[in-house]
Design a protein around this motif. Sequence first.
Motif, PDB file in Angstrom:
ATOM      1  N   LYS A 103       1.105  -1.193  -0.392  1.00  0.00           N
ATOM      2  CA  LYS A 103       0.005   0.076   0.416  1.00  0.00           C
ATOM      3  C   LYS A 103       0.843   1.419  -0.103  1.00  0.00           C
ATOM      4  O   LYS A 103      -0.019   2.335  -0.727  1.00  0.00           O
ATOM      5  CB  LYS A 103      -0.593   0.001   1.592  1.00  0.00           C
ATOM      6  CG  LYS A 103      -1.902   1.655   1.373  1.00  0.00           C
ATOM      7  CD  LYS A 103      -2.743   0.705   2.593  1.00  0.00           C
ATOM      8  CE  LYS A 103      -3.895   2.161   2.753  1.00  0.00           C
ATOM      9  NZ  LYS A 103      -4.775   2.151   3.937  1.00  0.00           N
ATOM     10  N   THR A 104       2.044   1.151   0.666  1.00  0.00           N
ATOM     11  CA  THR A 104       3.038   2.285   0.700  1.00  0.00           C
ATOM     12  C   THR A 104       3.276   2.372  -0.446  1.00  0.00           C
ATOM     13  O   THR A 104       3.578   3.739  -0.860  1.00  0.00           O
ATOM     14  CB  THR A 104       4.146   1.980   1.530  1.00  0.00           C
ATOM     15  OG1 THR A 104       3.827   1.856   3.024  1.00  0.00           O
ATOM     16  CG2 THR A 104       4.873   3.120   1.969  1.00  0.00           C
ATOM     17  N   VAL A 105       3.942   1.595  -1.428  1.00  0.00           N
ATOM     18  CA  VAL A 105       4.517   1.914  -2.764  1.00  0.00           C
ATOM     19  C   VAL A 105       3.268   2.782  -3.885  1.00  0.00           C
ATOM     20  O   VAL A 105       3.419   3.113  -4.205  1.00  0.00           O
ATOM     21  CB  VAL A 105       5.192   0.407  -2.913  1.00  0.00           C
ATOM     22  CG1 VAL A 105       5.483   0.492  -4.573  1.00  0.00           C
ATOM     23  CG2 VAL A 105       6.486   0.024  -2.063  1.00  0.00           C
ATOM     24  N   CYS A 106       2.576   2.254  -3.459  1.00  0.00           N
ATOM     25  CA  CYS A 106       1.108   2.140  -4.178  1.00  0.00           C
ATOM     26  C   CYS A 106       0.990   3.360  -4.213  1.00  0.00           C
ATOM     27  O   CYS A 106      -0.305   4.678  -5.083  1.00  0.00           O
ATOM     28  CB  CYS A 106       0.170   1.541  -4.230  1.00  0.00           C
ATOM     29  SG  CYS A 106      -0.113   0.209  -4.651  1.00  0.00           S
ATOM     30  N   ASP A 117      -8.315   0.861 -15.268  1.00  0.00           N
ATOM     31  CA  ASP A 117      -9.858   1.292 -14.734  1.00  0.00           C
ATOM     32  C   ASP A 117      -9.683  -0.289 -14.181  1.00  0.00           C
ATOM     33  O   ASP A 117     -10.923  -0.786 -13.555  1.00  0.00           O
ATOM     34  CB  ASP A 117     -10.716   0.760 -15.340  1.00  0.00           C
ATOM     35  CG  ASP A 117     -10.331  -0.702 -16.379  1.00  0.00           C
ATOM     36  OD1 ASP A 117      -9.107  -0.976 -16.464  1.00  0.00           O
ATOM     37  OD2 ASP A 117     -10.888  -0.644 -17.808  1.00  0.00           O
ATOM     38  N   CYS A 118      -8.308  -0.828 -12.802  1.00  0.00           N
ATOM     39  CA  CYS A 118      -8.373  -1.416 -12.218  1.00  0.00           C
ATOM     40  C   CYS A 118      -9.522  -1.540 -11.000  1.00  0.00           C
ATOM     41  O   CYS A 118      -9.232  -0.109 -10.472  1.00  0.00           O
ATOM     42  CB  CYS A 118      -7.359  -2.170 -11.909  1.00  0.00           C
ATOM     43  SG  CYS A 118      -5.651  -1.055 -11.651  1.00  0.00           S
ATOM     44  N   VAL A 119     -10.261  -2.847 -10.574  1.00  0.00           N
ATOM     45  CA  VAL A 119     -10.618  -2.345  -8.499  1.00  0.00           C
ATOM     46  C   VAL A 119      -9.695  -2.234  -7.802  1.00  0.00           C
ATOM     47  O   VAL A 119      -9.691  -1.094  -7.088  1.00  0.00           O
ATOM     48  CB  VAL A 119     -11.159  -3.809  -9.356  1.00  0.00           C
ATOM     49  CG1 VAL A 119     -12.416  -3.576  -7.654  1.00  0.00           C
ATOM     50  CG2 VAL A 119     -12.298  -3.228 -10.109  1.00  0.00           C
ATOM     51  N   ASP A 120      -8.703  -3.060  -8.072  1.00  0.00           N
ATOM     52  CA  ASP A 120      -7.979  -3.117  -6.352  1.00  0.00           C
ATOM     53  C   ASP A 120      -6.274  -2.658  -7.120  1.00  0.00           C
ATOM     54  O   ASP A 120      -5.978  -3.422  -8.209  1.00  0.00           O
ATOM     55  CB  ASP A 120      -8.105  -4.696  -6.192  1.00  0.00           C
ATOM     56  CG  ASP A 120      -7.219  -4.327  -4.988  1.00  0.00           C
ATOM     57  OD1 ASP A 120      -6.755  -3.798  -4.452  1.00  0.00           O
ATOM     58  OD2 ASP A 120      -6.898  -5.944  -3.959  1.00  0.00           O
ATOM     59  N   ALA A 121      -6.002  -1.454  -6.610  1.00  0.00           N
ATOM     60  CA  ALA A 121      -4.650  -1.363  -7.639  1.00  0.00           C
ATOM     61  C   ALA A 121      -3.063  -2.135  -6.681  1.00  0.00           C
ATOM     62  O   ALA A 121      -2.016  -2.186  -7.371  1.00  0.00           O
ATOM     63  CB  ALA A 121      -4.105   0.160  -6.992  1.00  0.00           C
ATOM     64  N   GLU A 122      -2.860  -2.548  -5.765  1.00  0.00           N
ATOM     65  CA  GLU A 122      -2.491  -3.850  -4.569  1.00  0.00           C
ATOM     66  C   GLU A 122      -2.471  -4.307  -5.737  1.00  0.00           C
ATOM     67  O   GLU A 122      -1.397  -5.151  -5.595  1.00  0.00           O
ATOM     68  CB  GLU A 122      -2.604  -3.563  -2.983  1.00  0.00           C
ATOM     69  CG  GLU A 122      -2.762  -1.920  -2.644  1.00  0.00           C
ATOM     70  CD  GLU A 122      -2.651  -3.161  -1.164  1.00  0.00           C
ATOM     71  OE1 GLU A 122      -2.183  -3.822  -0.587  1.00  0.00           O
ATOM     72  OE2 GLU A 122      -3.714  -1.674  -0.500  1.00  0.00           O
ATOM     73  N   SER A 123      -3.425  -5.304  -5.995  1.00  0.00           N
ATOM     74  CA  SER A 123      -3.172  -6.509  -6.214  1.00  0.00           C
ATOM     75  C   SER A 123      -2.442  -6.825  -8.469  1.00  0.00           C
ATOM     76  O   SER A 123      -1.973  -7.092  -8.079  1.00  0.00           O
ATOM     77  CB  SER A 123      -4.223  -7.168  -7.168  1.00  0.00           C
ATOM     78  OG  SER A 123      -5.249  -7.902  -5.470  1.00  0.00           O
ATOM     79  N   PHE A 124      -2.883  -5.458  -8.626  1.00  0.00           N
ATOM     80  CA  PHE A 124      -2.667  -5.041  -9.945  1.00  0.00           C
ATOM     81  C   PHE A 124      -0.772  -5.296  -9.887  1.00  0.00           C
ATOM     82  O   PHE A 124      -0.387  -5.224 -10.975  1.00  0.00           O
ATOM     83  CB  PHE A 124      -3.437  -3.183 -11.187  1.00  0.00           C
ATOM     84  CG  PHE A 124      -2.645  -3.727 -12.141  1.00  0.00           C
ATOM     85  CD1 PHE A 124      -3.688  -3.770 -12.749  1.00  0.00           C
ATOM     86  CD2 PHE A 124      -1.576  -2.869 -12.501  1.00  0.00           C
ATOM     87  CE1 PHE A 124      -3.122  -3.585 -14.507  1.00  0.00           C
ATOM     88  CE2 PHE A 124      -1.274  -2.187 -13.182  1.00  0.00           C
ATOM     89  CZ  PHE A 124      -2.087  -3.338 -15.042  1.00  0.00           C
ATOM     90  N   VAL A 125      -0.379  -4.180  -8.703  1.00  0.00           N
ATOM     91  CA  VAL A 125       0.781  -4.052  -8.734  1.00  0.00           C
ATOM     92  C   VAL A 125       1.396  -5.342  -8.019  1.00  0.00           C
ATOM     93  O   VAL A 125       2.197  -5.166  -8.594  1.00  0.00           O
ATOM     94  CB  VAL A 125       1.181  -2.447  -7.637  1.00  0.00           C
ATOM     95  CG1 VAL A 125       2.734  -2.705  -7.505  1.00  0.00           C
ATOM     96  CG2 VAL A 125       0.793  -1.276  -8.160  1.00  0.00           C
TER      97      VAL A 125
END
Length: 169
Positions: free
Chosen positions: A80-83, A96-104
Amino acid sequence: CNRILAIKTILACWSRVLDRFDIMDNSPSYSGADGSEQNVDDALAQSILEQVEHYFGDENYRRDRFLRRQEGNARYIPLKTVCEFKKIQDMLSNCDCVDAESFVADAVKHSEIVEIENANEWRIRRKVPLSDLKEDPRTPDDRTHEVLALLADIRQKSESGQAVFLQSV
C-alpha cells in the motif's frame, strides 16, 4: 447488398460468441479484490515493474531513508505504501483496475529484485537484503573531502607551474 448484410450478421454473431467465451482474449489477468478475473495492460504492468524495481534497486534503496524506515517484520514493506507513491499513482490513474495493490502485485510477481507476499495484506521486499551488498566504507563527506583535497592539490601545482596529469580510474 443482401450478401453484405448476411456477412455483417455472421460477423456480429461470431463476435458475440468470441466475447462470451473469451477466445480472443490472450492478455494476462489477475484476480481483483472481489475475486473476479481482471485484464492487465502489459505496457502498464511493465512500467510499474520498472518503477518498483527502481525504488528497490541497489542505488536508490541505499539512499531512500523513507522506504527503509517503512520496513517491518522480516524486512517487508506494505505494498500500500508503494502504491501511494506519486509516480505509481500517476501510472494507475488511467487504469480501470478495481484493486491497485493486486494489480501492482501481479506486475512485480516475476521481478528479479523484489518479492511479494500476501499475508492478510500485500507486502513487498528486496530479494537481497541491503546488508548483503558491498558498500563503500567511505561516507559522502569523506568522498567530498577527498575531491576537495585533490582540487586544492591541482590548483597548487598549476599555480606553481608544475604539470598536472590526471588519470581516470
